[in-house]
Design a protein around this motif. Structure first.
Motif, mmCIF file in Angstrom:
data_model
loop_
_atom_site.group_PDB
_atom_site.id
_atom_site.type_symbol
_atom_site.label_atom_id
_atom_site.label_comp_id
_atom_site.label_asym_id
_atom_site.label_seq_id
_atom_site.Cartn_x
_atom_site.Cartn_y
_atom_site.Cartn_z
ATOM 1 N N ARG A 1 3.736 8.550 4.733
ATOM 2 C CA ARG A 1 2.811 9.701 4.711
ATOM 3 C C ARG A 1 1.340 9.280 4.589
ATOM 4 O O ARG A 1 0.450 10.122 4.725
ATOM 5 C CB ARG A 1 3.169 10.619 3.540
ATOM 6 C CG ARG A 1 2.940 9.938 2.207
ATOM 7 C CD ARG A 1 3.315 10.800 1.003
ATOM 8 N NE ARG A 1 3.054 10.041 -0.218
ATOM 9 C CZ ARG A 1 3.156 10.524 -1.435
ATOM 10 N NH1 ARG A 1 3.533 11.772 -1.617
ATOM 11 N NH2 ARG A 1 2.901 9.774 -2.479
ATOM 12 N N SER B 1 7.773 11.187 5.920
ATOM 13 C CA SER B 1 8.089 10.476 4.687
ATOM 14 C C SER B 1 9.515 10.827 4.281
ATOM 15 O O SER B 1 10.233 11.515 5.024
ATOM 16 C CB SER B 1 7.083 10.880 3.596
ATOM 17 O OG SER B 1 7.328 10.154 2.416
ATOM 18 N N ASP C 1 0.446 13.792 -1.244
ATOM 19 C CA ASP C 1 -0.182 12.844 -2.168
ATOM 20 C C ASP C 1 -1.598 13.318 -2.499
ATOM 21 O O ASP C 1 -1.986 14.434 -2.130
ATOM 22 C CB ASP C 1 -0.193 11.434 -1.572
ATOM 23 C CG ASP C 1 -1.245 11.283 -0.488
ATOM 24 O OD1 ASP C 1 -1.793 12.313 -0.038
ATOM 25 O OD2 ASP C 1 -1.538 10.145 -0.102
ATOM 26 N N GLN D 1 7.864 5.217 -0.898
ATOM 27 C CA GLN D 1 8.071 6.669 -0.890
ATOM 28 C C GLN D 1 9.567 7.001 -0.962
ATOM 29 O O GLN D 1 9.953 8.033 -1.504
ATOM 30 C CB GLN D 1 7.420 7.276 0.355
ATOM 31 C CG GLN D 1 5.894 7.192 0.323
ATOM 32 C CD GLN D 1 5.221 7.295 1.684
ATOM 33 O OE1 GLN D 1 5.759 7.897 2.621
ATOM 34 N NE2 GLN D 1 4.034 6.696 1.808
ATOM 35 N N ILE E 1 8.803 11.235 -5.355
ATOM 36 C CA ILE E 1 8.415 11.549 -3.969
ATOM 37 C C ILE E 1 9.656 11.866 -3.141
ATOM 38 O O ILE E 1 9.679 12.809 -2.366
ATOM 39 C CB ILE E 1 7.664 10.348 -3.346
ATOM 40 C CG1 ILE E 1 6.385 10.057 -4.139
ATOM 41 C CG2 ILE E 1 7.336 10.619 -1.874
ATOM 42 C CD1 ILE E 1 5.681 8.766 -3.742
ATOM 43 N N ASN E 2 10.690 11.042 -3.344
ATOM 44 C CA ASN E 2 11.928 11.178 -2.568
ATOM 45 C C ASN E 2 12.820 12.232 -3.230
ATOM 46 O O ASN E 2 13.421 11.990 -4.269
ATOM 47 C CB ASN E 2 12.626 9.814 -2.515
ATOM 48 C CG ASN E 2 13.926 9.848 -1.728
ATOM 49 O OD1 ASN E 2 14.425 10.919 -1.370
ATOM 50 N ND2 ASN E 2 14.472 8.669 -1.463
ATOM 51 N N ALA F 1 -1.441 6.215 -2.910
ATOM 52 C CA ALA F 1 -1.223 7.653 -3.086
ATOM 53 C C ALA F 1 -2.312 8.373 -3.865
ATOM 54 O O ALA F 1 -2.467 9.582 -3.736
ATOM 55 C CB ALA F 1 0.132 7.874 -3.771
#
Ligand SMILES: Cc1cc2nc3c(=O)[nH]c(=O)nc-3n(C[C@H](O)[C@H](O)[C@H](O)COP(=O)(O)OP(=O)(O)OC[C@H]3O[C@@H](n4cnc5c(N)ncnc54)[C@H](O)[C@@H]3O)c2cc1C
Ligand SMILES: Cc1cc2nc3c(=O)[nH]c(=O)nc-3n(C[C@H](O)[C@H](O)[C@H](O)COP(=O)(O)O)c2cc1C
Ligand code: SF4
Length: 651
Positions: free
Chosen positions: A107, A122, A128, A177, A183-184, A261
């Protein structure tokens, strides 16, 4: 033997490397439309010639979902191969192996081919705080295609003859990521548990292994700690390294810090001089304790003594230097030959290296104009007729001009009005946290000594003096100084020059406003100095942000420090005037007044004035005469040294 640990060979997988100093990957913007051209080859050949053990080439794009920017080498196309081959051969001449780094930003992408915003992907649609994009979650088909992209790109690197491939799994980019549960948020086999989040990286490693022969060294680059809110931490990354080491497919792990990020994490990707030397080494140590493979480290290590100490303490097995070799590619040779004092140490200013790169210009160094311009400045020829050269002004421009002319065989004298050489850098190094910047002068003084320049201080050169000396060529490097303080609308106020605050000559009251036209280091430094003394400080800057004109990472770090110190920042402020207690500004876009009340002192950080007086009095001077640096136009050390270098080459 000097630095015996540094110059001990090491094996990475099947490859024996002659020493433990490596040049980690770094984007150079020296490529040519995604391919390797002469500039990039000459740049790396200079580092190989300088004696570094291993070069890892910059992160290369491997898939169309990242291969946007003309600033990246494009390893997703066969066209990369011929140039890479030539680069590899150029380095092989000096016995230096070359690896390539494969990089997908996920991303963290802003630029595209044409200025429109690209569609970016992503693990999930988590945004972010730097790129400010909402990415598209990757489909499983896209994941598989990207994994294939890594494998195909690695095969191209091998076809080009490179000895190794490094997977970028660091700095908050694609692999991170997937690794990061914040994030995941996937619910399929690529999200949720630790094993699932690690799956993408494992698939990439396995695919690269399958597509390359056992001859190829395979490593990964990770961040021991992303050092940011919501970032991957050392505990998680230690688990990742332990698991991958157990799989047995990797030959090394390379450790740095930071994340793309957030602005805070980004500071650690290119740690500026405010960050301590060698601060990532403890992370490498923690990882080393859980893996059997060699551990590499980099991050603000700019001298062989520091590198040797890392190895002696067993913190890592190899030590990386990026900016130190941008500043002085000959560092390894000098260290080995016992000439460590001759090394032009990087000062961590981030200006011509990171600054150029992030603006997508070819990297260089403020102290070493040849970096990135190796083709343009191929070997400086000795002067055909050695001449007597007088350089007036012992700031960076005059010092570099004198060194370069003397190295070519001219008989050079440098005269300086002050007691010490350095010019404005003697002020710059007084700003809080900026003492390392004084290294620019230390380095140039050593260069003057080695080049055999005659230096005379305490001499205020005028036309008469120059005529008496009768040099065959003159270089004027008389620098710049602040303009007179504004008188209109300010009769009853206490106004002082920012330079006078830095030098300690000005007294200021308890409540200060800085009228900051320049938006540079000076205003940020004065704000910090005065805030630390307990003053109330308001920083009213002419830009959208204080420090707008300086490298963004240095600025962001500094603004964070000023925020902690309670400095109030006022953007878009044009200074109008002041009376006894009020400073008046005008908002630069609305035109509305901005009033700062209860002010004791206004500090002016205005435009400078080039010192042209001597040049004017020399009108009609019959010999060769050049004007360089701030004396021609007030700018920065980068242009001062560049112009000094060019004048010394051309004379
Ligand atoms: C506080 C401060 C912080 C700064 N921070 C940075 C930074 O972080 N990064 C950056 O790139 N730049 C920075 N700068 C700007 C940078 O220092 C200047 O751009 C650079 O020093 C210009 O170099 P120069 O050699 O052209 O001129 P100067 O550095 O001004 O040197 C000129 C020299 O000439 C001498 N001289 C003048 N007239 C005569 C004469 N007639 N006879 C003999 N000697 C004479 C002067 O005494 C002086 O030593 C900073 C400047 C200041 C003031
Ligand atoms: C101009 C520049 C570009 C960089 N590009 C990359 C890159 O492509 N891949 C990567 O892993 N690190 C990159 N980095 C980070 C460096 O590899 C290194 O970790 C960082 O500069 C700290 O090391 P140093 O203090 O020796 O410079 C880059 C650094 C610089 C200065
Ligand atoms: S520009 Fe500054 S940070 Fe970059 S290599 Fe040169 S001295 Fe180091």
């Amino acid at each position: 033997m000097n630095f015996p640990n540094l110059f001990k060979p090491i094996a990475l997988g099947p490859l024996e490397i002659r020493n433990r100093l490596f040049n980690p990957p770094h984007g150079t913007s020296l490529g040519a439309r995604g391919e390797v051209g002469e500039d990039l080859i000459a740049y790396h050949a200079a580092r190989a010639k300088g004696g570094v053990g291993l070069i890892v080439l910059e992160g290369m794009a491997l898939h169309e979902t990242h291969a946007f920017s003309s600033g990246y080498l494009l390893a997703n196309r066969d066209e990369i191969i011929p140039g890479l081959k030539r680069l590899k051969e150029a380095c092989a001449r000096y016995g230096t192996p070359v690896f390539g780094q494969l990089f997908h930003a996920g991303r963290s992408i802003r630029t595209s081919h044409d200025g429109s915003r690209p569609r970016v992907y992503s693990a999930s649609d988590t945004p972010d705080e730097r790129y400010r994009v909402v990415p598209v979650p990757m489909s499983k088909a896209l994941i598989a295609d990207i994994v294939r992209g890594y494998a195909d790109a690695a095969r191209r690197l091998e076809e080009a003859g490179l000895e190794g491939v490094e997977i970028l799994a660091s700095m908050g980019y694609l692999v991170c990521q997937f690794l990061n549960p914040a994030i995941n948020r996937r619910t399929d086999e690529y999200g949720g548990s630790f094993e699932n989040r690690l799956r993408l990286l494992r698939e990439i490693i396995a695919a690269v292994r399958r597509s390359t022969s056992r001859r190829m060294v395979l490593g990964i680059r990770i961040c021991g700690d992303e050092m940011t809110e919501g970032g991957l931490d050392l505990a998680t990354m230690t688990d990742v390294c332990r698991a991958l080491d157990g799989d047995g497919a990797l030959d090394y792990v390379s450790v740095i810090a930071g994340s793309s990020a957030t602005p805070g994490g980004w500071i650690h990707v290119f740690p500026p001089m405010a960050i301590p030397h060698g601060y990532v080494a403890p992370h490498a140590t923690a990882i080393k304790q859980v893996v059997a493979m060699p551990v590499l480290v980099a991050g603000r290590i700019n001298q062989p003594q520091m590198a040797e100490a890392v190895l002696v303490k067993g913190e890592a097995d190899m030590v990386g230097m990026v900016r130190a070799l941008i500043s002085d590619p000959e560092l390894p040779n000098k260290a080995r030959a016992g000439r460590a004092d001759d090394i032009r140490a990087c000062v961590g200013c981030n200006q011509a290296c990171v600054g150029h790169r992030l603006a997508m210009f070819g990297i260089s160094c403020i102290q070493n104009p040849v970096t990135g311009r190796e083709v343009r400045y191929a070997a400086s020829a000795p002067a055909e007729t050695p001449r007597t050269v007088l350089v007036v002004g012992g700031g960076p421009a005059g010092m570099k001009a004198a060194v370069t002319a003397a190295e070519r065989g001219h008989k050079v004298t440098l005269v300086e009005r002050g007691r010490r050489l350095g010019g404005q850098v003697l002020l710059a190094e007084k700003l809080p946290g900026r003492s390392e910047f004084g290294g620019v002068v230390t380095n140039l003084m050593r260069e003057l000594e080695l080049a055999g320049v005659a230096v005379e201080t305490g001499i205020d050169a005028d036309r008469r003096f120059i005529e008496e000396r009768a040099p065959e060529a003159v270089i004027l490097a008389t620098g710049a100084a602040p303009r007179a303080l504004p008188k209109d609308h300010a009769e009853e106020a206490q106004l002082v020059q920012a330079w006078a605050v830095v030098s300690g000559e000005a007294n200021v009251g308890a409540s200060v406003v800085i009228a900051d036209w320049a938006c540079d280091w000076v205003a940020l430094g004065v704000a910090e100095m005065l805030a630390r003394k307990g003053c109330r400080v308001r920083l009213a800057s002419g830009g959208s942000v204080p420090g707008e004109q300086i490298q963004a990472i240095v600025r962001d770090q500094w603004i964070g420090d000023l925020h902690k110190l309670g400095v109030e920042m006022i953007p878009y402020a044009r200074f109008f005037g002041a009376d006894g207690e009020t400073a008046f500004f005008q908002h630069m876009t609305s035109g509305e007044p901005i009033l700062c009340e209860s002010v004791d002192t206004v500090v002016i950080n205005g435009p400078l004035q080039a010192n042209r007086h001597l040049e004017e009095t020399l009108a009609g001077f019959p010999r060769s005469m050049r004007v360089v640096g701030d004396a021609a136009q007030p700018r920065t050390v980068e242009e001062a040294i560049l112009e000094g270098y060019e004048a010394g080459r051309e004379i």
